[in-house]
Design an enzyme around this catalytic site. Structure first.
Site, PDB file in Angstrom:
ATOM      1  N   TYR A   1       1.475   5.652 -14.935  1.00  0.00           N
ATOM      2  CA  TYR A   1       0.991   4.819 -13.825  1.00  0.00           C
ATOM      3  C   TYR A   1       1.896   5.008 -12.593  1.00  0.00           C
ATOM      4  O   TYR A   1       1.468   4.852 -11.450  1.00  0.00           O
ATOM      5  CB  TYR A   1       0.867   3.347 -14.240  1.00  0.00           C
ATOM      6  CG  TYR A   1      -0.131   2.581 -13.391  1.00  0.00           C
ATOM      7  CD1 TYR A   1      -1.456   3.001 -13.289  1.00  0.00           C
ATOM      8  CD2 TYR A   1       0.251   1.456 -12.673  1.00  0.00           C
ATOM      9  CE1 TYR A   1      -2.374   2.325 -12.498  1.00  0.00           C
ATOM     10  CE2 TYR A   1      -0.659   0.759 -11.882  1.00  0.00           C
ATOM     11  CZ  TYR A   1      -1.964   1.205 -11.794  1.00  0.00           C
ATOM     12  OH  TYR A   1      -2.867   0.541 -11.008  1.00  0.00           O
TER      13      TYR A   1
ATOM     14  N   LYS B   1       1.072  -1.530  -6.900  1.00  0.00           N
ATOM     15  CA  LYS B   1       0.498  -2.802  -7.389  1.00  0.00           C
ATOM     16  C   LYS B   1       1.522  -3.925  -7.338  1.00  0.00           C
ATOM     17  O   LYS B   1       1.164  -5.084  -7.088  1.00  0.00           O
ATOM     18  CB  LYS B   1      -0.043  -2.636  -8.818  1.00  0.00           C
ATOM     19  CG  LYS B   1      -1.268  -1.725  -8.931  1.00  0.00           C
ATOM     20  CD  LYS B   1      -2.446  -2.176  -8.078  1.00  0.00           C
ATOM     21  CE  LYS B   1      -3.716  -1.429  -8.435  1.00  0.00           C
ATOM     22  NZ  LYS B   1      -4.795  -1.677  -7.458  1.00  0.00           N
TER      23      LYS B   1
HETATM   24  P1  NAD Z   1     -13.391   3.075  -8.401  1.00  0.00           P
HETATM   25  O1  NAD Z   1     -13.006   4.517  -8.338  1.00  0.00           O
HETATM   26  O2  NAD Z   1     -14.793   2.752  -8.658  1.00  0.00           O
HETATM   27  O3  NAD Z   1     -12.923   2.312  -7.091  1.00  0.00           O
HETATM   28  C1  NAD Z   1     -11.853   2.735  -6.289  1.00  0.00           C
HETATM   29  C2  NAD Z   1     -12.341   2.685  -4.860  1.00  0.00           C
HETATM   30  O4  NAD Z   1     -11.280   2.968  -3.938  1.00  0.00           O
HETATM   31  C3  NAD Z   1     -13.448   3.737  -4.570  1.00  0.00           C
HETATM   32  O5  NAD Z   1     -14.605   3.077  -4.115  1.00  0.00           O
HETATM   33  C4  NAD Z   1     -12.845   4.598  -3.485  1.00  0.00           C
HETATM   34  O6  NAD Z   1     -13.804   5.061  -2.563  1.00  0.00           O
HETATM   35  C5  NAD Z   1     -11.889   3.607  -2.839  1.00  0.00           C
HETATM   36  N1  NAD Z   1     -10.882   4.268  -1.992  1.00  0.00           N
HETATM   37  C6  NAD Z   1      -9.891   5.121  -2.336  1.00  0.00           C
HETATM   38  N2  NAD Z   1      -9.233   5.547  -1.244  1.00  0.00           N
HETATM   39  C7  NAD Z   1      -9.809   4.936  -0.165  1.00  0.00           C
HETATM   40  C8  NAD Z   1      -9.587   4.959   1.233  1.00  0.00           C
HETATM   41  N3  NAD Z   1      -8.630   5.717   1.781  1.00  0.00           N
HETATM   42  N4  NAD Z   1     -10.378   4.186   2.026  1.00  0.00           N
HETATM   43  C9  NAD Z   1     -11.354   3.421   1.498  1.00  0.00           C
HETATM   44  N5  NAD Z   1     -11.622   3.355   0.177  1.00  0.00           N
HETATM   45  C10 NAD Z   1     -10.856   4.106  -0.652  1.00  0.00           C
HETATM   46  O7  NAD Z   1     -12.445   2.481  -9.547  1.00  0.00           O
HETATM   47  P2  NAD Z   1     -12.140   0.956  -9.964  1.00  0.00           P
HETATM   48  O8  NAD Z   1     -11.535   1.055 -11.318  1.00  0.00           O
HETATM   49  O9  NAD Z   1     -13.314   0.113  -9.727  1.00  0.00           O
HETATM   50  O10 NAD Z   1     -10.961   0.565  -8.964  1.00  0.00           O
HETATM   51  C11 NAD Z   1     -11.016  -0.570  -8.140  1.00  0.00           C
HETATM   52  C12 NAD Z   1      -9.699  -1.328  -8.159  1.00  0.00           C
HETATM   53  O11 NAD Z   1      -9.481  -1.843  -9.470  1.00  0.00           O
HETATM   54  C13 NAD Z   1      -8.475  -0.504  -7.827  1.00  0.00           C
HETATM   55  O12 NAD Z   1      -7.596  -1.270  -7.021  1.00  0.00           O
HETATM   56  C14 NAD Z   1      -7.851  -0.263  -9.176  1.00  0.00           C
HETATM   57  O13 NAD Z   1      -6.465  -0.036  -9.077  1.00  0.00           O
HETATM   58  C15 NAD Z   1      -8.153  -1.577  -9.837  1.00  0.00           C
HETATM   59  N6  NAD Z   1      -8.046  -1.624 -11.299  1.00  0.00           N
HETATM   60  C16 NAD Z   1      -8.791  -0.791 -12.068  1.00  0.00           C
HETATM   61  C17 NAD Z   1      -8.671  -0.862 -13.452  1.00  0.00           C
HETATM   62  C18 NAD Z   1      -9.466   0.040 -14.345  1.00  0.00           C
HETATM   63  O14 NAD Z   1      -9.078   0.227 -15.506  1.00  0.00           O
HETATM   64  N7  NAD Z   1     -10.582   0.600 -13.901  1.00  0.00           N
HETATM   65  C19 NAD Z   1      -7.821  -1.814 -14.045  1.00  0.00           C
HETATM   66  C20 NAD Z   1      -7.082  -2.653 -13.216  1.00  0.00           C
HETATM   67  C21 NAD Z   1      -7.215  -2.563 -11.838  1.00  0.00           C
HETATM   68  C1  IMJ Z   2      -4.200   5.171 -13.905  1.00  0.00           C
HETATM   69  C2  IMJ Z   2      -3.149   6.081 -14.094  1.00  0.00           C
HETATM   70  C3  IMJ Z   2      -2.355   6.034 -15.228  1.00  0.00           C
HETATM   71  C4  IMJ Z   2      -2.565   5.089 -16.205  1.00  0.00           C
HETATM   72  C5  IMJ Z   2      -3.600   4.173 -16.009  1.00  0.00           C
HETATM   73  C6  IMJ Z   2      -4.430   4.218 -14.867  1.00  0.00           C
HETATM   74  N1  IMJ Z   2      -4.064   3.135 -16.788  1.00  0.00           N
HETATM   75  C7  IMJ Z   2      -5.112   2.524 -16.185  1.00  0.00           C
HETATM   76  C8  IMJ Z   2      -5.385   3.179 -14.979  1.00  0.00           C
HETATM   77  C9  IMJ Z   2      -3.472   2.781 -18.073  1.00  0.00           C
HETATM   78  C10 IMJ Z   2      -5.836   1.337 -16.714  1.00  0.00           C
HETATM   79  C11 IMJ Z   2      -6.477   2.839 -13.983  1.00  0.00           C
HETATM   80  N2  IMJ Z   2      -5.947   1.977 -12.908  1.00  0.00           N
HETATM   81  C12 IMJ Z   2      -5.522   0.633 -13.275  1.00  0.00           C
HETATM   82  C13 IMJ Z   2      -5.789   2.386 -11.568  1.00  0.00           C
HETATM   83  O1  IMJ Z   2      -5.332   1.585 -10.771  1.00  0.00           O
HETATM   84  C14 IMJ Z   2      -6.126   3.754 -11.144  1.00  0.00           C
HETATM   85  C15 IMJ Z   2      -5.799   4.202  -9.915  1.00  0.00           C
HETATM   86  C16 IMJ Z   2      -5.949   5.562  -9.457  1.00  0.00           C
HETATM   87  C17 IMJ Z   2      -6.636   6.549 -10.155  1.00  0.00           C
HETATM   88  C18 IMJ Z   2      -6.710   7.833  -9.632  1.00  0.00           C
HETATM   89  C19 IMJ Z   2      -7.399   8.956 -10.359  1.00  0.00           C
HETATM   90  C20 IMJ Z   2      -7.823  10.077  -9.431  1.00  0.00           C
HETATM   91  C21 IMJ Z   2      -6.854  10.359  -8.324  1.00  0.00           C
HETATM   92  N3  IMJ Z   2      -6.089   9.355  -7.840  1.00  0.00           N
HETATM   93  C22 IMJ Z   2      -6.063   8.104  -8.409  1.00  0.00           C
HETATM   94  N4  IMJ Z   2      -5.410   7.126  -7.745  1.00  0.00           N
HETATM   95  C23 IMJ Z   2      -5.348   5.880  -8.249  1.00  0.00           C
HETATM   96  O2  IMJ Z   2      -6.810  11.499  -7.807  1.00  0.00           O
END
Ligand code: NAD
Ligand code: IMJ
Length: 258
Positions: free
Chosen positions: A158, A165
């Site tokens: 991460y 975060k």
């Molecule tokens: P997602 O890929 O659907 O959403 C990420 C969004 O970020 C996308 O819509 C992308 O277009 C947008 N983005 C990235 N760079 C950008 C920029 N420069 N300007 C505008 N938009 C931009 O994935 P998600 O999992 O729905 O992620 C949404 C949030 O949830 C993130 O903050 C992520 O860290 C958080 N999150 C995700 C998880 C998970 O397991 N999926 C868990 C905890 C938190």
């Molecule tokens: C992301 C990376 C490593 C471990 C991770 C994650 N775990 C989880 C996520 C355990 C749950 C997903 N997460 C919480 C995120 O916030 C992801 C953010 C993200 C993912 C990508 C993938 C593609 C890329 N850039 C990214 N930047 C942020 O090019």
């Protein structure tokens, strides 16, 4: 189940990329409650997809906004002001780090990679809230963002996203303290892993889902809908007494010591 009537309320939703996006899960709940929504998309590449999804909701708006672009942010909120007249809810569901910074060793994080991750995933919450504030004045505004356990604990790979975060959660507390007097609440949801575009690319993601299933008190993973309903709680008056907090929607995973 239950329905909340939030007709007359408006929301700006940042971070819908596709149907799996956590932001889309939140939008579905807001839509059911009758909230009018403005959706932003990062760039031309996502436009058609997000336009289709925005079409699921009555009277919605669609705006291009890359959160690194201050003038696009400004014009997003000025278009919302022109069309909606005000804003009640702001959803920040945006994160990005360069792929090499999530794959390589944290000790090798570049200055540029650090800047990118922190700018897009944390600073953007400050900018957005700054532009949203005048539109929320006198309206019990509420801001919700998405965090992850990597803010508080080390999580393999991460890396710099954990740093971002941690910043996002602190920004949440600082904004809550400052905007409380304007009646604006600011909270973040620390979600468990969900299979979205941002998570799917992570190596070993399937294994991470299994670890949660084994160790979380609820013995399962959370759903996109559960993120949506938690956000609805925090955004609406149901969460009227809650601000500055990180709400864990993670099947209890973060509460277990052994
Ligand atoms: P997602 O890929 O659907 O959403 C990420 C969004 O970020 C996308 O819509 C992308 O277009 C947008 N983005 C990235 N760079 C950008 C920029 N420069 N300007 C505008 N938009 C931009 O994935 P998600 O999992 O729905 O992620 C949404 C949030 O949830 C993130 O903050 C992520 O860290 C958080 N999150 C995700 C998880 C998970 O397991 N999926 C868990 C905890 C938190
Ligand atoms: C992301 C990376 C490593 C471990 C991770 C994650 N775990 C989880 C996520 C355990 C749950 C997903 N997460 C919480 C995120 O916030 C992801 C953010 C993200 C993912 C990508 C993938 C593609 C890329 N850039 C990214 N930047 C942020 O090019």
């Amino acid at each position: 189940m239950y329905t909340l009537d939030l007709s007359g309320k408006t929301a700006a939703v940042f971070g819908v990329a596709n149907r799996r996006s956590l932001a889309y899960g939140i939008a579905k709940e807001l839509g059911k409650a009758g909230v009018r929504q403005a959706f932003t998309y990062q760039g031309e590449r996502l436009k058609d997809n997000v336009a289709k999804l925005a079409g699921d909701f009555e009277n919605s708006m669609l705006l291009e906004c890359d959160v690194t672009n201050e003038s696009q942010l400004e014009s997003t909120f000025s278009q919302i002001k022109a069309e909606f007249g005000h804003l009640d809810y702001l959803v920040h569901s945006v994160a990005f780090a360069q792929k090499e910074d999530l794959e390589g060793d944290f000790v090798n994080t570049s200055r540029d990679g650090f800047r990118t991750a922190l700018e897009i995933s944390a600073y953007s919450l400050i900018s957005m809230t700054r532009f949203a504030k005048p539109l929320m004045e006198g309206r019990k505004g509420s801001v919700v963002s998405l965090s992850y356990l990597g803010a508080e604990r080390s999580v393999p790979h991460y890396n710099v996203m954990g740093t971002a975060k941690a910043a996002l959660e602190q920004i949440t507390r600082q904004l809550a303290s400052e905007l409380g007097e304007s009646g604006i609440r600011v909270n973040t949801i620390s979600a468990g892993p969900v299979n979205t575009l941002s998570a799917r690319g992570i190596s070993g993601f399937g294994k991470i889902l299994k670890v949660y299933e084994e160790r979380a008190p609820l013995r399962r993973n959370i759903t996109q809908e559960e993120v949506g309903t938690a956000a609805l709680f925090l955004l609406s008056e149901m969460g009227g007494g809650v601000t500055g907090t990180t709400l864990h929607v993670d099947a209890g995973y973060s509460t277990v010591g052994l």
